[in-house]
Design a protein around this motif. Structure first.
Motif, PDB file in Angstrom:
ATOM      1  N   ARG A 241       0.836  -1.208   0.000  1.00  0.00           N
ATOM      2  CA  ARG A 241       0.000   0.000   0.000  1.00  0.00           C
ATOM      3  C   ARG A 241       0.872   1.260   0.000  1.00  0.00           C
ATOM      4  NH1 ARG A 241      -2.932  -3.215   3.725  1.00  0.00           N
ATOM      5  NH2 ARG A 241      -2.288  -1.994   5.536  1.00  0.00           N
ATOM      6  N   GLY A 245       0.740   4.134  -2.896  1.00  0.00           N
ATOM      7  CA  GLY A 245       0.479   5.539  -2.601  1.00  0.00           C
ATOM      8  C   GLY A 245       1.584   6.450  -3.109  1.00  0.00           C
ATOM      9  N   LYS A 248       1.478   6.604  -7.040  1.00  0.00           N
ATOM     10  CA  LYS A 248       0.397   7.464  -7.536  1.00  0.00           C
ATOM     11  C   LYS A 248       0.718   8.941  -7.306  1.00  0.00           C
ATOM     12  CE  LYS A 248      -3.274   4.048  -6.893  1.00  0.00           C
ATOM     13  NZ  LYS A 248      -4.453   3.658  -6.072  1.00  0.00           N
ATOM     14  N   THR A 249       1.296   9.244  -6.147  1.00  0.00           N
ATOM     15  CA  THR A 249       1.615  10.638  -5.816  1.00  0.00           C
ATOM     16  C   THR A 249       2.663  11.210  -6.753  1.00  0.00           C
ATOM     17  OG1 THR A 249       1.075  10.318  -3.482  1.00  0.00           O
ATOM     18  CG2 THR A 249       2.511  12.173  -4.028  1.00  0.00           C
ATOM     19  N   THR A 276       2.962  14.342   0.235  1.00  0.00           N
ATOM     20  CA  THR A 276       2.259  13.116   0.616  1.00  0.00           C
ATOM     21  C   THR A 276       1.150  13.359   1.645  1.00  0.00           C
ATOM     22  OG1 THR A 276       3.937  12.644   2.320  1.00  0.00           O
ATOM     23  CG2 THR A 276       4.259  11.657   0.130  1.00  0.00           C
ATOM     24  N   LYS A 278      -1.896  14.342   1.450  1.00  0.00           N
ATOM     25  CA  LYS A 278      -3.207  13.790   1.120  1.00  0.00           C
ATOM     26  C   LYS A 278      -3.170  12.273   0.964  1.00  0.00           C
ATOM     27  CE  LYS A 278      -4.923  17.962  -1.164  1.00  0.00           C
ATOM     28  NZ  LYS A 278      -5.429  18.553  -2.441  1.00  0.00           N
ATOM     29  N   SER A 279      -2.010  11.746   0.546  1.00  0.00           N
ATOM     30  CA  SER A 279      -1.884  10.304   0.303  1.00  0.00           C
ATOM     31  C   SER A 279      -1.782   9.496   1.588  1.00  0.00           C
ATOM     32  CB  SER A 279      -0.655  10.024  -0.550  1.00  0.00           C
ATOM     33  OG  SER A 279      -0.680  10.788  -1.740  1.00  0.00           O
ATOM     34  N   PHE A 280      -1.124  10.072   2.606  1.00  0.00           N
ATOM     35  CA  PHE A 280      -0.886   9.355   3.853  1.00  0.00           C
ATOM     36  C   PHE A 280      -1.351  10.218   5.016  1.00  0.00           C
ATOM     37  CE2 PHE A 280       2.186   7.915   0.746  1.00  0.00           C
ATOM     38  CZ  PHE A 280       2.055   6.544   0.847  1.00  0.00           C
TER      39      PHE A 280
END
Length: 281
Positions: A241, A245, A248-249, A276, A278-280
């Motif tokens: 995961r 993430g 994609k970022t 990151t 928003k991603s994490f």
């Protein structure tokens, strides 16, 4: 007749191929994986049917079907093992399974013990990408002329900062993983890693090579951003995961350029946190 040691090595190699296949699917959804699939089929062809069936059933539940014993624990589920079982695993006179999670067990020749968790992460609860890396694991000026030299620099930083005990052993393991299939992906990114590093949590170095270096064989663009991860068995599922993430970022060129523009490790840390956010969570 197949010895237990050779069977264990075969299962470990097979597992690495399966996880490499999973990684490519999450980091490069459109990647062609025919050769990797063929290697998995070939390596599993001569496994005893009962072992193959159990191995495949385990992989449907977990990314790890065979795991090392560390500190008299199954590193897959954390269950304490009896001394007699640990001795049986060590002797390798037959395949042993964890009585709790049913994973196959093996006794590694050497473990890389990750230390200094509290110093790296501090007493305060961390959030976002800060749960998996730290300011001292930012490298803004990688200089290696080859992929191996770059990985050597990164492994040396991990030893210097107390995250591993043996940089040379870590490098050997990382190169073994790269030999299976390159962890380089599109847009100048790479996700080199070593799994089964017991003794701490998942840890990541972020390294920048301004000029770029060949890291994935002929035809691939130069790699400029390296996310190097050491992964304890217990966090293997989350690792997939994590790279999904990150991939994609940083497929967004503007976002990846924000890292490449950094001139100091402090700047790189701040840029990574911002990119990151928003991603994490």
């Amino acid at each position: 007749m197949t010895t237990t040691h050779s069977l264990i090595n075969q299962l470990i190699q097979l597992q690495e191929l399966v996880v490499a296949n999973m990684q490519k699917k999450v980091s490069q959804p459109n990647a062609r994986l025919e050769e990797l699939t063929k290697s998995i089929t070939s390596l599993s062809a001569d496994l005893p049917q009962q072992i193959k069936s159990h191995f495949n059933r385990l992989l449907q539940k977990h990314p790890e079907a065979i795991v090392p014993v560390a500190n008299e624990l199954c590193t897959g589920c954390g269950m304490g093992l009896t001394k007699s079982m640990v001795q049986a695993v060590h002797k390798a006179e037959g395949l042993s399974r964890c009585p709790n999670c049913a994973r196959f067990l093996y006794y590694p020749d050497q473990l890389i013990a990750r230390e200094r968790v509290s110093r790296s992460y501090g007493e305060a609860k961390k959030t976002g990408i800060g749960r998996f890396t730290a300011p001292e694991l930012m490298m803004v000026d990688l200089k290696g002329a080859t992929g191996e030299e770059v990985l050597g620099e990164i492994c040396a930083r991990m030893e210097q900062e107390g995250f591993v005990e043996d940089k040379d052993h870590l490098l050997d393991l990382a190169l073994q993983r790269e030999a299976i299939i390159s962890t380089a992906v599109d847009n100048g990114l790479a996700f080199p890693h070593v799994r089964g590093v017991e003794g701490g949590g998942l840890s990541m170095v972020v390294g920048i090579h301004k000029k770029g270096v060949k890291f994935g064989g002929p035809g691939r663009t130069l790699t400029r951003i390296f996310f190097f991860v050491v992964i304890p068995t217990a966090t293997s599922a989350f690792y997939l995961r994590l790279i999904s993430g990150l991939s994609k970022t940083f497929r967004d060129k503007e976002v990846s350029e924000s890292l490449l523009a950094c001139s100091s490790e402090d700047e790189l840390w701040k840029a990574l946190i911002k990119a990151t956010r928003k991603s994490f969570k």
